[in-house]
Design a protein around this motif. Structure first.
Motif, PDB file in Angstrom:
ATOM      1  N   VAL A 160       1.170   8.267  -4.534  1.00 44.15           N
ATOM      2  CA  VAL A 160       2.075   7.405  -3.770  1.00 44.15           C
ATOM      3  C   VAL A 160       2.314   8.076  -2.417  1.00 44.15           C
ATOM      4  O   VAL A 160       2.730   9.243  -2.358  1.00 44.15           O
ATOM      5  N   GLN A 161       2.015   7.327  -1.344  1.00 44.54           N
ATOM      6  CA  GLN A 161       2.009   7.916   0.005  1.00 44.54           C
ATOM      7  C   GLN A 161       2.858   7.090   0.961  1.00 44.54           C
ATOM      8  O   GLN A 161       2.938   5.860   0.846  1.00 44.54           O
ATOM      9  N   LEU A 162       3.472   7.791   1.903  1.00 43.65           N
ATOM     10  CA  LEU A 162       4.290   7.149   2.935  1.00 43.65           C
ATOM     11  C   LEU A 162       3.622   7.347   4.287  1.00 43.65           C
ATOM     12  O   LEU A 162       3.319   8.475   4.687  1.00 43.65           O
ATOM     13  N   VAL A 163       3.379   6.233   4.979  1.00 41.00           N
ATOM     14  CA  VAL A 163       2.752   6.274   6.301  1.00 41.00           C
ATOM     15  C   VAL A 163       3.762   5.782   7.334  1.00 41.00           C
ATOM     16  O   VAL A 163       4.379   4.727   7.159  1.00 41.00           O
ATOM     17  N   ARG A 164       3.942   6.540   8.410  1.00 40.42           N
ATOM     18  CA  ARG A 164       4.757   6.102   9.541  1.00 40.42           C
ATOM     19  C   ARG A 164       3.806   5.839  10.709  1.00 40.42           C
ATOM     20  O   ARG A 164       2.867   6.611  10.958  1.00 40.42           O
ATOM     21  N   SER A 196       4.582  11.358  -4.033  1.00 37.60           N
ATOM     22  CA  SER A 196       4.476  11.881  -5.394  1.00 37.60           C
ATOM     23  C   SER A 196       3.141  11.490  -5.990  1.00 37.60           C
ATOM     24  O   SER A 196       2.550  10.480  -5.606  1.00 37.60           O
ATOM     25  N   ASP A 197       2.672  12.285  -6.923  1.00 34.95           N
ATOM     26  CA  ASP A 197       1.584  11.861  -7.795  1.00 34.95           C
ATOM     27  C   ASP A 197       2.206  11.185  -9.014  1.00 34.95           C
ATOM     28  O   ASP A 197       3.318  11.530  -9.448  1.00 34.95           O
ATOM     29  N   TRP A 198       1.488  10.218  -9.579  1.00 38.73           N
ATOM     30  CA  TRP A 198       2.033   9.380 -10.655  1.00 38.73           C
ATOM     31  C   TRP A 198       0.897   8.987 -11.580  1.00 38.73           C
ATOM     32  O   TRP A 198      -0.191   8.634 -11.106  1.00 38.73           O
ATOM     33  N   VAL A 220      -0.240   2.969  -2.654  1.00 44.30           N
ATOM     34  CA  VAL A 220      -0.514   3.522  -3.977  1.00 44.30           C
ATOM     35  C   VAL A 220      -2.030   3.543  -4.125  1.00 44.30           C
ATOM     36  O   VAL A 220      -2.689   2.506  -4.056  1.00 44.30           O
ATOM     37  N   GLN A 221      -2.566   4.740  -4.326  1.00 42.62           N
ATOM     38  CA  GLN A 221      -4.015   4.916  -4.254  1.00 42.62           C
ATOM     39  C   GLN A 221      -4.531   5.736  -5.419  1.00 42.62           C
ATOM     40  O   GLN A 221      -3.901   6.730  -5.822  1.00 42.62           O
ATOM     41  N   GLY A 226      -9.586   7.297  -3.632  1.00 41.00           N
ATOM     42  CA  GLY A 226     -10.149   6.140  -4.303  1.00 41.00           C
ATOM     43  C   GLY A 226      -9.564   4.845  -3.774  1.00 41.00           C
ATOM     44  O   GLY A 226      -9.068   4.772  -2.643  1.00 41.00           O
ATOM     45  N   ALA A 227      -9.610   3.836  -4.604  1.00 43.26           N
ATOM     46  CA  ALA A 227      -9.154   2.506  -4.208  1.00 43.26           C
ATOM     47  C   ALA A 227      -7.657   2.476  -3.968  1.00 43.26           C
ATOM     48  O   ALA A 227      -6.876   3.103  -4.689  1.00 43.26           O
ATOM     49  N   VAL A 228      -7.259   1.734  -2.953  1.00 38.57           N
ATOM     50  CA  VAL A 228      -5.846   1.462  -2.717  1.00 38.57           C
ATOM     51  C   VAL A 228      -5.465   0.294  -3.638  1.00 38.57           C
ATOM     52  O   VAL A 228      -6.005  -0.809  -3.525  1.00 38.57           O
ATOM     53  N   LEU A 229      -4.554   0.547  -4.554  1.00 41.61           N
ATOM     54  CA  LEU A 229      -4.182  -0.446  -5.545  1.00 41.61           C
ATOM     55  C   LEU A 229      -3.063  -1.367  -5.064  1.00 41.61           C
ATOM     56  O   LEU A 229      -2.961  -2.514  -5.515  1.00 41.61           O
ATOM     57  N   ALA A 230      -2.229  -0.872  -4.174  1.00 42.69           N
ATOM     58  CA  ALA A 230      -1.128  -1.683  -3.660  1.00 42.69           C
ATOM     59  C   ALA A 230      -0.605  -1.064  -2.376  1.00 42.69           C
ATOM     60  O   ALA A 230      -0.734   0.139  -2.137  1.00 42.69           O
TER      61      ALA A 230
END
Length: 235
Positions: A160-164, A196-198, A220-221, A226-230
């Motif tokens: 789970v990643q946050l992009v600004r 976070s990793d999940w 969420v990747q 890999g693939a971006v799931l959401a």
């Protein structure tokens, strides 16, 4: 005889891609690896700016640093962006990285200046349903991110990643291959951090503090690279 300019064809190919039919589609994440020192990049930068006008696309410009040696230091470049691009290449078994490159939904490797190829790939993703039900809520400076456990329940390596990002920046380039040009850059990534990793087996809930009102998005990747799931914009 009427001549049609390359930019006109360039933008028309994107606009020809239909708007999504899904009621609540997840935006298509397009990562553009670009540089102010790359003379082949302006058409891709312009295409990304066009994409930024659509709600169903989340375009993100990752400026890389490996063109800086030519004589113009890209003020948006970050070695972490270069490392991210290298990560995609490594997972895909590619021996090189290049600009302008678009990575679509973490899966498709496309030359960013090839408008027809970009449009063809985008058509496969527009209107897709997210593979993870992600919810984001901003209250003041507090950003809450939540997701239910995956169904059917299964363990996956997800990040789970946050992009600004900065919506639009104009730059007068004084040296390098694009010396003398003033160019606009859309959705310039200012930071990309891991929240976070999940593994998806339990619900995900997390709250973080945003230091300013710069636009943001949560990805969420599948990991690694890999693939971006959401994806979800933070409003």
């Amino acid at each position: 005889m009427r001549f049609i300019s390359l930019p006109t064809l360039f933008f028309a190919s994107l606009c020809a891609v239909s708007q999504p039919l899904a009621a609540d589609p997840s935006p298509v994440v397009v990562e553009l690896y670009t540089s102010q020192g790359c003379s082949s990049c302006p058409p891709a930068d312009a295409l990304l700016q066009r994409m930024a006008q659509r709600d169903d696309i989340l375009p993100l410009a990752y400026h890389v640093d490996y063109w800086d040696y030519i004589g113009w230091t890209d003020q948006f470049a970050d070695p972490d962006h270069t490392d991210r691009q290298r990560g995609y290449a490594h997972v895909a078994g590619r021996n090189m990285i290049y600009t302008p490159q678009m990575i679509i939904m973490g899966q498709e490797d496309v030359v960013g200046a090839d408008a027809m190829q970009v449009a063809e790939v985008m058509e496969r993703y527009l209107g897709h349903a997210a593979k993870v039900d992600i919810a984001v809520r901003l209250s003041g400076t507090e950003l809450s991110v939540s997701m239910p456990a995956l169904q059917p329940q299964r363990a996956e390596a997800l990040r789970v990643q946050l992009v600004r990002y900065m919506p639009l920046r104009r730059v007068a380039i004084k040296r390098g291959e694009l010396a003398g040009h003033t160019l606009d850059y859309a959705n310039v990534v200012a930071s990309h951090e891991v929240l976070s990793d999940w593994d998806g087996t339990t619900p995900f809930d997390m709250t973080v503090t945003l230091p300013d009102d710069m636009p943001a998005a949560v990805l969420v990747q599948e990991w690694p690279y890999g693939a971006v799931l959401a994806a979800a914009r933070v409003n």
